[in-house]
Structures are given as C-alpha cells and as structure tokens.
Write a protein that holds these residues in place. Structure first.
Motif, mmCIF file in Angstrom:
data_model
loop_
_atom_site.group_PDB
_atom_site.id
_atom_site.type_symbol
_atom_site.label_atom_id
_atom_site.label_comp_id
_atom_site.label_asym_id
_atom_site.label_seq_id
_atom_site.Cartn_x
_atom_site.Cartn_y
_atom_site.Cartn_z
ATOM 1 N N ASP A 261 -9.288 1.732 -5.404
ATOM 2 C CA ASP A 261 -9.314 0.991 -4.138
ATOM 3 C C ASP A 261 -9.522 -0.506 -4.353
ATOM 4 O OD1 ASP A 261 -8.858 3.314 -2.724
ATOM 5 O OD2 ASP A 261 -10.968 3.660 -2.287
ATOM 6 N N THR B 133 1.024 0.345 -10.537
ATOM 7 C CA THR B 133 1.069 1.810 -10.451
ATOM 8 C C THR B 133 0.910 2.458 -11.815
ATOM 9 O OG1 THR B 133 3.485 1.887 -10.578
ATOM 10 C CG2 THR B 133 2.502 1.807 -8.380
ATOM 11 N N ARG C 163 2.628 6.050 -7.206
ATOM 12 C CA ARG C 163 1.584 6.682 -8.022
ATOM 13 C C ARG C 163 1.775 8.194 -8.063
ATOM 14 N NH1 ARG C 163 -1.519 5.367 -11.659
ATOM 15 N NH2 ARG C 163 -3.131 6.755 -10.959
ATOM 16 N N ARG C 164 2.417 8.733 -7.036
ATOM 17 C CA ARG C 164 2.710 10.166 -7.015
ATOM 18 C C ARG C 164 4.015 10.409 -7.756
ATOM 19 N NH1 ARG C 164 2.898 10.436 -0.921
ATOM 20 N NH2 ARG C 164 4.957 11.058 -1.562
ATOM 21 N N ARG D 225 0.827 -1.212 0.000
ATOM 22 C CA ARG D 225 0.000 0.000 0.000
ATOM 23 C C ARG D 225 0.860 1.260 0.000
ATOM 24 N NH1 ARG D 225 -5.258 -1.489 0.829
ATOM 25 N NH2 ARG D 225 -5.496 -3.613 1.589
ATOM 26 N N ASP D 226 1.928 1.243 0.791
ATOM 27 C CA ASP D 226 2.801 2.420 0.853
ATOM 28 C C ASP D 226 3.508 2.654 -0.482
ATOM 29 O OD1 ASP D 226 4.296 4.497 2.582
ATOM 30 O OD2 ASP D 226 5.897 3.366 1.603
ATOM 31 N N ARG E 16 1.039 3.830 -3.175
ATOM 32 C CA ARG E 16 0.649 5.235 -2.966
ATOM 33 C C ARG E 16 1.774 6.177 -3.396
ATOM 34 N NH1 ARG E 16 2.067 8.524 0.777
ATOM 35 N NH2 ARG E 16 2.900 6.904 2.128
ATOM 36 N N ARG E 17 3.003 5.888 -2.968
ATOM 37 C CA ARG E 17 4.111 6.784 -3.285
ATOM 38 C C ARG E 17 4.525 6.702 -4.745
ATOM 39 N NH1 ARG E 17 8.702 5.940 -0.741
ATOM 40 N NH2 ARG E 17 8.192 3.951 0.160
#
Length: 195
Positions: free
Chosen positions: A175, A165, A99-100, A92-93, A96-97
């Motif tokens: 989600d 990603t 994807r940014r 998850r981390d 999330r990162r």
C-alpha cells in the motif's frame, strides 16, 4: 479474423479465458493447444478453427488484454472528476490487475518479442496504443507540453507502473509503495520540460 456467430464469439472468449488461467497456473511452457482444448471440453480441431497455432492463440490473448486495458483507461478518464483523479484511478487499476494474472500476458509478450517478428510488432503496437491512451490525460495535467514530450511522459509513467508491478515483493509494503508510485507518476506528468 473469421466472421463469428454469437456462439463462436462465446467459444473464442472461453478459449482465451482458459488460456489465461492455464498461463497463470503453468506458465508459458504449460500452455498447449491440446491442454486448452481439454480444459474447454472441445476437440483440438475445433480449437484450431479459432486459433490454428499456439502463436496465434497467444497473439489473440495479448491483443484482447491490451484492448481491455485501453478500454478501462478510457472509461476511467470519462468517469473521473479531474485529470488527477483519473491518473490516480488508472494507476491503481493497472497496478492491481497487472499484479494478478493479467500481467502474465505482458511478460510473455516481452519474452516472445525476440523470437518472432509478429510478437515484436505486437509489442510495439500494444505499447504505442497504451501510450496514446495516456497522452490526453497528461495533456490535461500539463497543457504546455509538446506532443513528443507528452509521449515521452506516457512512456515514463507506463515504465513506472510496469516496473512497480514486478518490484513489489513484500505485501506489507504494497500500500505504501503504491502511494509512492501514484505520487511519482503525478509528479512526472506535471513536470515541465525545464525541470
């Protein structure tokens, strides 16, 4: 690397942060030493004290990002109550990162690995360190695996996260997609050699 003072480390970090921001905004072709110096409000010569070339700047940026990712994985492994919880948190981390803007660094590395041996070497090194950081977790989830099989599963799980990603386009499905990625990674980690 040159021996830096505390202020020197701060300046170096500021340069790398501005480079990452510029990369996010204008992509690789928009990042020049001159533009980074301008954004950092320092002279070009001062920036070149830290990074003589644009290649050196990107190499340092990728190395820093990879180190941060591996530190995060180590922290999540230490904090998690179980191997399953650790793998869940790590995926998850990273998702999330990556994807940014953090993920843009790895895309640049992927693109540049064919243009210079230093980037190709760094690409191999970064991913090998990443795989090694996941292998102890895979060993906890599946203790009977050989070292070669643990390494292979670390590569598969990394590929799954990397691909996820880049593949998710529709935010409404993000989600649910991430839940499937976590479930598949867990399944891959637990599969025996015979399955």
């Amino acid at each position: 690397m040159k021996q830096l003072t505390r202020k020197g480390h701060s300046t170096r970090d500021r340069i790398l942060n501005e480079t990452l921001t510029l990369l996010q905004e204008q992509w690789y072709d928009g990042v020049s030493l001159r533009e980074v110096a301008k954004r950092c409000e320092i002279k070009l010569g001062n920036l070149q004290y830290y990074f003589a070339t644009r290649e050196a700047l990107f190499l340092a940026l990728v190395e820093r990002q990879a180190d941060q990712d591996n530190e995060t994985i180590a922290q999540l492994l230490a904090q998690a109550e179980s191997a399953e919880a650790a793998l869940d948190l790590i995926i998850r981390d990273l998702f999330r990162r990556w994807r940014r803007h953090d993920g843009a660094v790895y895309i640049v590395l992927l693109l540049l690995r064919g243009s210079a041996d230093r980037f190709a070497d760094l690409y191999r090194t970064v991913y090998e360190r990443h795989y090694r950081s996941l292998e102890p977790l895979i060993e906890q989830l599946n203790p009977g695996l050989s070292p070669a099989e643990r390494s292979f599963k670390a590569k598969l799980i990394t590929s799954l996260i990397d691909g996820a990603t880049m593949q998710i386009v529709d935010a409404t499905d993000r989600d649910a997609f991430l839940e499937r990625i976590v479930a598949e990674a867990m399944r891959l980690a637990r599969l025996s050699n015979n399955e």
